[in-house]
Design a protein around this motif. Structure first.
Motif, short mmCIF file in Angstrom:
data_model
loop_
_atom_site.label_atom_id
_atom_site.label_comp_id
_atom_site.label_asym_id
_atom_site.label_seq_id
_atom_site.Cartn_x
_atom_site.Cartn_y
_atom_site.Cartn_z
N ALA A 232 -30.19 -3.69 -18.28
CA ALA A 232 -30.84 -2.70 -17.42
C ALA A 232 -31.84 -1.88 -18.24
O ALA A 232 -31.69 -1.70 -19.45
CB ALA A 232 -29.80 -1.78 -16.78
N ALA B 109 -23.94 -7.97 -13.88
CA ALA B 109 -23.85 -9.31 -14.45
C ALA B 109 -24.59 -10.30 -13.56
O ALA B 109 -25.32 -11.17 -14.05
CB ALA B 109 -22.38 -9.72 -14.61
N ALA B 110 -24.43 -10.15 -12.25
CA ALA B 110 -25.13 -11.04 -11.31
C ALA B 110 -26.65 -10.85 -11.44
O ALA B 110 -27.40 -11.82 -11.45
CB ALA B 110 -24.67 -10.76 -9.89
N GLY C 128 -28.17 -12.61 -14.61
CA GLY C 128 -28.04 -14.05 -14.82
C GLY C 128 -26.90 -14.40 -15.75
O GLY C 128 -26.80 -15.52 -16.23
N ALA C 129 -26.01 -13.44 -15.99
CA ALA C 129 -24.87 -13.71 -16.87
C ALA C 129 -23.85 -14.63 -16.19
O ALA C 129 -23.05 -15.25 -16.85
CB ALA C 129 -24.19 -12.40 -17.27
N THR C 130 -23.89 -14.67 -14.87
CA THR C 130 -22.91 -15.49 -14.16
C THR C 130 -23.55 -16.64 -13.41
O THR C 130 -22.87 -17.50 -12.91
CB THR C 130 -22.11 -14.64 -13.14
OG1 THR C 130 -23.03 -14.14 -12.17
CG2 THR C 130 -21.40 -13.50 -13.84
N ARG C 131 -24.86 -16.59 -13.24
CA ARG C 131 -25.55 -17.70 -12.58
C ARG C 131 -26.97 -17.75 -13.12
O ARG C 131 -27.52 -16.75 -13.53
CB ARG C 131 -25.58 -17.51 -11.06
CG ARG C 131 -26.23 -16.19 -10.61
CD ARG C 131 -26.37 -16.08 -9.10
NE ARG C 131 -26.78 -14.72 -8.74
CZ ARG C 131 -26.94 -14.31 -7.49
NH1 ARG C 131 -26.72 -15.11 -6.48
NH2 ARG C 131 -27.32 -13.06 -7.23
N ARG C 132 -27.53 -18.92 -13.10
CA ARG C 132 -28.94 -19.03 -13.48
C ARG C 132 -29.79 -18.33 -12.44
O ARG C 132 -29.59 -18.53 -11.25
CB ARG C 132 -29.32 -20.52 -13.54
CG ARG C 132 -28.52 -21.32 -14.54
CD ARG C 132 -29.18 -21.24 -15.89
NE ARG C 132 -28.29 -21.78 -16.92
CZ ARG C 132 -28.09 -21.19 -18.09
NH1 ARG C 132 -28.68 -20.06 -18.38
NH2 ARG C 132 -27.31 -21.73 -18.97
N THR D 171 -20.09 -3.57 -13.01
CA THR D 171 -20.18 -4.63 -14.01
C THR D 171 -20.52 -5.97 -13.35
O THR D 171 -21.38 -6.71 -13.82
CB THR D 171 -18.84 -4.74 -14.78
OG1 THR D 171 -18.58 -3.48 -15.41
CG2 THR D 171 -18.89 -5.82 -15.83
N VAL D 172 -19.83 -6.26 -12.25
CA VAL D 172 -20.07 -7.54 -11.57
C VAL D 172 -21.48 -7.59 -10.99
O VAL D 172 -22.17 -8.61 -11.12
CB VAL D 172 -18.99 -7.76 -10.48
CG1 VAL D 172 -19.35 -8.94 -9.60
CG2 VAL D 172 -17.63 -7.96 -11.12
N ALA E 15 -25.48 -3.92 -21.68
CA ALA E 15 -25.11 -5.32 -21.95
C ALA E 15 -25.90 -6.27 -21.07
O ALA E 15 -26.31 -7.34 -21.52
CB ALA E 15 -23.61 -5.52 -21.74
N PHE E 16 -26.12 -5.87 -19.81
CA PHE E 16 -26.77 -6.79 -18.88
C PHE E 16 -28.25 -6.48 -18.69
O PHE E 16 -28.87 -6.85 -17.71
CB PHE E 16 -26.00 -6.82 -17.56
CG PHE E 16 -24.61 -7.39 -17.73
CD1 PHE E 16 -24.46 -8.69 -18.21
CD2 PHE E 16 -23.48 -6.65 -17.46
CE1 PHE E 16 -23.19 -9.24 -18.40
CE2 PHE E 16 -22.21 -7.18 -17.66
CZ PHE E 16 -22.07 -8.48 -18.14
N PRO F 91 -23.56 -12.75 -3.64
CA PRO F 91 -24.25 -13.99 -3.99
C PRO F 91 -25.56 -14.21 -3.22
O PRO F 91 -26.37 -15.03 -3.62
CB PRO F 91 -23.24 -15.09 -3.62
CG PRO F 91 -21.94 -14.40 -3.48
CD PRO F 91 -22.21 -12.99 -3.12
#
Lengths: 264, 264
Positions: free
Chosen positions: A140, A255-256, A259-263, A251-252, A137-138, A202
């Motif tokens: 890889a 996702a990071a 760019g799913a959670t931040r540009r 998953t987190v 999904a992200f 982050p």
């Protein structure tokens, strides 16, 4: 129509729920419409046989048509035969036998991957499947799995990837030390995801090629593996929570990275 | 030491695996050291009884001491009794009977929450438990659950929260429309998490109070619920992947809200 639950064919498909049989034959089972559809879409040449109940034949006509166009052998079965072939009680009417793909770390590295996951001694089928689905999904490029981990071709793992197992290479049986060395020599930074990490998620630089290294559900990553990684990264969570589970943490992190959670 | 697997006490504890019994008695079971430890730490006044095998008594001495200090009744049992009380085959030697807490939406709203999760018709125990654990990890003020959802006090849900069920209020039996109305009237923005959303997760303003609204595993959120939310938000994923599962999507959204993946 196949109606004999005691036939050699049924026994042979059912025996693929055992790791030893999968390893000997180089075959595994995918069941359910989503997994079967993705197998036909992304790996038709590796699908040996498709078994379909009469009800599923009607309901999933587009999947069956795609199989026929790909010259896959399609067998109609009664419900009892499909149930006997599958290790689940509700196989949803469709089941395919697929040849395993021998992806190697060299193949993956030759493709200049930007995002990888390395699972070290992961044992739970649902966790492994969810991480493969999340990796897909992200975005890889591949999932790497060490020796001593769950067999990613086990029915429960395949089922919980919901078809993602056919979307990206999954390399298995790796030695963790050798793999970390190969990643480093290809300029891929390695981030151990672990609650003891000094670096917070982050603050991680996800703009360059990197691999998330995830440890066992119960005991995490051995200190010598963490020490070989470029960073040990912690997902910042509430103090009253001991840890995230493996699939959530992976998953987190993925996702990071995506760019799913931040540009990025 | 309790050794009679056929005693009324064993039957009574075991019967708490049934929803009707939990509702009638206002009691539920938590098993395993992590869950039991958190029950004693965060909800000691609600713990009626603690059952411990001889092995666990030795291994988890600090949990048993904490229970005794909180004046909880501690009962030593043999392995067979603990197994008979639990709905799992490996209850890890510790099991507590706890009184349910009647959290209400009014109580939650009175606390000026900044981050909430609303689960609408979520059915899978593992998903519900993982979302509660994630909500806790990422600092949510409460989890809201609609009528028609899995019972959050079911053993599988409680187990998969790994103690988080004792860390934050979980309000159950809510009407989804009325809840969305109450959130709006308290200035809490509502974000429906759904693959059809127009707003991408990285573009969401998580700096103001908001609630993530998550739908059923199979059919998502009904259109009329989505339409009542302030935004319909999509986690950006690869095109070849149909969807994230509920627990993954909730985890990623909550992580984004908390600043676990980006500075907020």
């Amino acid at each position: 129509m196949l109606t004999n639950v005691r036939s050699d064919r049924v026994k042979s498909v059912r025996s693929l729920s055992r790791r030893s049989v999968r390893e000997r034959t180089g075959r595994f089972v995918v069941d359910g419409p989503q997994g079967v559809r993705e197998a036909i879409r992304y790996a038709a040449a590796r699908v040996d046989d498709l078994y379909v109940t009469s009800a599923a034949l009607e309901r999933h006509d587009e999947i069956v048509q795609a199989a026929l166009e790909a010259e896959i052998r399609v067998h109609e079965t009664d419900d009892a035969v499909l149930e006997a072939m599958s290790d689940t009680e509700s196989p949803q009417g469709l089941l395919a036998v697929v040849a395993a793909e021998a992806a190697t770390l060299d193949d993956v590295l030759a493709g200049s991957p930007r995002l990888l996951v390395l699972l070290s001694h992961v044992r739970d089928p649902g966790n492994a499947g969810t991480v493969i689905r999340g990796a897909d999904a992200f975005g890889a490029d591949a999932v790497l799995v060490t020796e001593g981990s769950v067999d990613v071709l086990a029915p429960k793992v395949v089922r919980s990837t919901v078809g993602s197992i056919f979307h990206l290479p999954v390399v298995t049986g790796l030695d963790v030390e050798a793999t970390l060395g190969a990643l480093a020599s290809h300029g891929i930074r390695t981030f151990a995801a672990d609650g003891v990490g000094d670096t917070l998620l982050p603050d991680v630089d996800v703009s360059r090629p990197h691999a998330w290294v995830m440890g066992n559900e119960a005991w995490g990553l051995p200190v010598e593996v963490r020490d070989r990684c470029d960073e040990v990264v912690r997902v910042p969570i509430s103090e009253r929570v001991e840890s995230l589970n493996l699939a959530m943490a992976a998953t987190v992190c993925l996702a990071a990275s995506s760019g799913a959670t931040r540009r990025v």
